[in-house]
Scaffold this active site. Structure first.
Site, PDB file in Angstrom:
ATOM      1  N   LYS A 234       3.246   6.513   4.336  1.00 61.28           N
ATOM      2  CA  LYS A 234       2.627   5.190   4.323  1.00 61.28           C
ATOM      3  C   LYS A 234       2.338   4.656   5.727  1.00 61.28           C
ATOM      4  CE  LYS A 234       5.400   4.039   0.217  1.00 61.28           C
ATOM      5  NZ  LYS A 234       6.296   3.022  -0.384  1.00 61.28           N
TER       6      LYS A 234
ATOM      7  N   ARG B  59      13.705  -3.802  -7.939  1.00 64.05           N
ATOM      8  CA  ARG B  59      12.282  -3.570  -8.153  1.00 64.05           C
ATOM      9  C   ARG B  59      11.961  -3.565  -9.638  1.00 64.05           C
ATOM     10  NH1 ARG B  59       9.704  -1.764  -3.620  1.00 64.05           N
ATOM     11  NH2 ARG B  59       7.907  -2.591  -4.765  1.00 64.05           N
TER      12      ARG B  59
ATOM     13  N   PRO C  21       0.834  -1.200   0.000  1.00 66.37           N
ATOM     14  CA  PRO C  21       0.000   0.000   0.000  1.00 66.37           C
ATOM     15  C   PRO C  21       0.871   1.254   0.000  1.00 66.37           C
ATOM     16  CG  PRO C  21      -0.795  -1.588   1.611  1.00 66.37           C
ATOM     17  CD  PRO C  21       0.539  -2.085   1.128  1.00 66.37           C
ATOM     18  N   GLU C  22       0.579   2.160  -0.921  1.00 67.18           N
ATOM     19  CA  GLU C  22       1.312   3.412  -0.997  1.00 67.18           C
ATOM     20  C   GLU C  22       0.455   4.513  -0.375  1.00 67.18           C
ATOM     21  OE1 GLU C  22       3.043   3.852  -4.960  1.00 67.18           O
ATOM     22  OE2 GLU C  22       3.093   1.677  -5.188  1.00 67.18           O
TER      23      GLU C  22
ATOM     24  N   ARG D  75      21.827  14.682  -5.023  1.00 65.08           N
ATOM     25  CA  ARG D  75      21.809  13.217  -5.073  1.00 65.08           C
ATOM     26  C   ARG D  75      22.120  12.717  -6.477  1.00 65.08           C
ATOM     27  NH1 ARG D  75      18.307  15.049  -1.178  1.00 65.08           N
ATOM     28  NH2 ARG D  75      17.995  13.725   0.681  1.00 65.08           N
TER      29      ARG D  75
ATOM     30  N   HIS E  39      -4.375 -15.651   9.425  1.00 66.41           N
ATOM     31  CA  HIS E  39      -3.587 -14.488   9.036  1.00 66.41           C
ATOM     32  C   HIS E  39      -3.854 -13.272   9.926  1.00 66.41           C
ATOM     33  CE1 HIS E  39      -2.177 -16.701   5.643  1.00 66.41           C
ATOM     34  NE2 HIS E  39      -3.369 -16.775   5.074  1.00 66.41           N
TER      35      HIS E  39
ATOM     36  N   ARG F  45       1.699 -11.832   4.762  1.00 62.42           N
ATOM     37  CA  ARG F  45       3.161 -11.909   4.679  1.00 62.42           C
ATOM     38  C   ARG F  45       3.854 -11.701   6.029  1.00 62.42           C
ATOM     39  NH1 ARG F  45       4.501 -10.720  -0.787  1.00 62.42           N
ATOM     40  NH2 ARG F  45       6.684 -11.073  -0.232  1.00 62.42           N
TER      41      ARG F  45
END
Length: 273
Positions: free
Chosen positions: A58, A262, A2-3, A153, A91, A110
């Site tokens: 988040k 990713r 989830p973002e 950066r 779960h 998870r």
């Protein structure tokens, strides 16, 4: 994972379900879901009342007066309201059992998500929040702040946005989307972006976060809000998850590579180095 739009959707659906409810007791069925001592967590929260549900990037922040529970859903974490005596699913790892007989349960297939109990006001010093940059689509996320941060950066822009250290709240889905919208190659070093690219990226981040939140987030795997509803922004995605499909802007097929481990989907034609 989830973002920011998904976590904000969870916050909005959780708030009317729990604010004003008092904790009778806490049950923990998987101790590692707690950062810190599970027994202290249970003892300190007994008798506390939920006063607000806030969010930063988040992270969810459950306010209980002088205490705050900081919750990171990670990959698969979910909250839902049920009753004390409802059968416990394999779960489900924790429940806040309320004095009215209802309970808020945390489930996580998870087992990556974590909850941490802290004194209210210290959450930005003692939790994972201390390492985050400013929130996307917030007053603090100014264009000049973004420009200065990028110039310092040299890592590629995809990895930088994923790191959360300059701007917080974006994950794999929305990073791919905003880079495509801005026509920026994900491997471009952050300090090599032009002024126009930075401006376009800044706008794309804010607009995408706002629109995705309006649609209740993105459900491409298993995301559900606290009421059990799915998001709808997946219907608006242009690039994420569309490897091998034609780019809606130029018609060339999207490609997928790995950047810092990713999966990253982009258009070789529209997003040239």
């Amino acid at each position: 994972m989830p973002e920011m739009p998904e976590v904000e959707t969870v916050r909005r659906t959780l708030r009317p379900l729990v604010v004003g409810k008092t904790i009778d007791h806490v049950d923990i069925w998987y101790d590692k879901v707690i950062t810190g001592d599970p027994e202290t967590f249970k003892r300190e929260l007994k008798g506390k009342t939920f006063t607000a549900v806030d969010r930063y990037a988040k992270f969810l922040l459950f306010r209980l007066g002088d205490l705050t529970v900081v919750s990171h859903l990670r990959m698969e974490g979910k909250y839902h309201l049920t009753t004390w005596d409802a059968p416990v699913d394999k779960h489900e790892h924790l429940q806040f059992a309320f004095t009215d007989g209802s309970s808020l349960r945390y489930a996580d297939v998870r087992k990556f998500g974590r909850l941490q109990l802290v004194e209210t006001g210290t959450e930005f010093q003692v939790t994972g929040l201390k390492n985050l940059g400013v929130e996307a689509n917030s007053p603090e996320f100014r264009l000049d702040y973004f420009e200065k941060g990028l110039k310092k950066r040299s890592m590629n822009i995809k990895s930088l946005l994923m790191s959360q250290t300059l701007v917080a709240g974006l994950g794999n889905i929305y990073v791919d989307e905003v880079l495509w919208q801005s026509r920026i190659n994900p491997l471009t070093p952050a300090n090599e972006l032009t002024k126009d690219q930075v401006k376009q990226l800044h706008s794309a981040i804010n607009e995408t976060i706002e629109e995705a939140t309006k649609y209740g987030g993105t459900t491409v795997h298993s995301f559900l809000n606290a009421e059990g509803g799915a998001g709808h922004y997946q219907e608006k995605l242009k690039v994420y998850g569309k490897e091998g499909q034609p780019c809606p802007r130029c018609g060339e097929d999207f490609v997928k590579i790995k950047i810092s481990g990713r999966g990253t989907t982009y258009c070789l034609h529209c997003q040239k180095r």
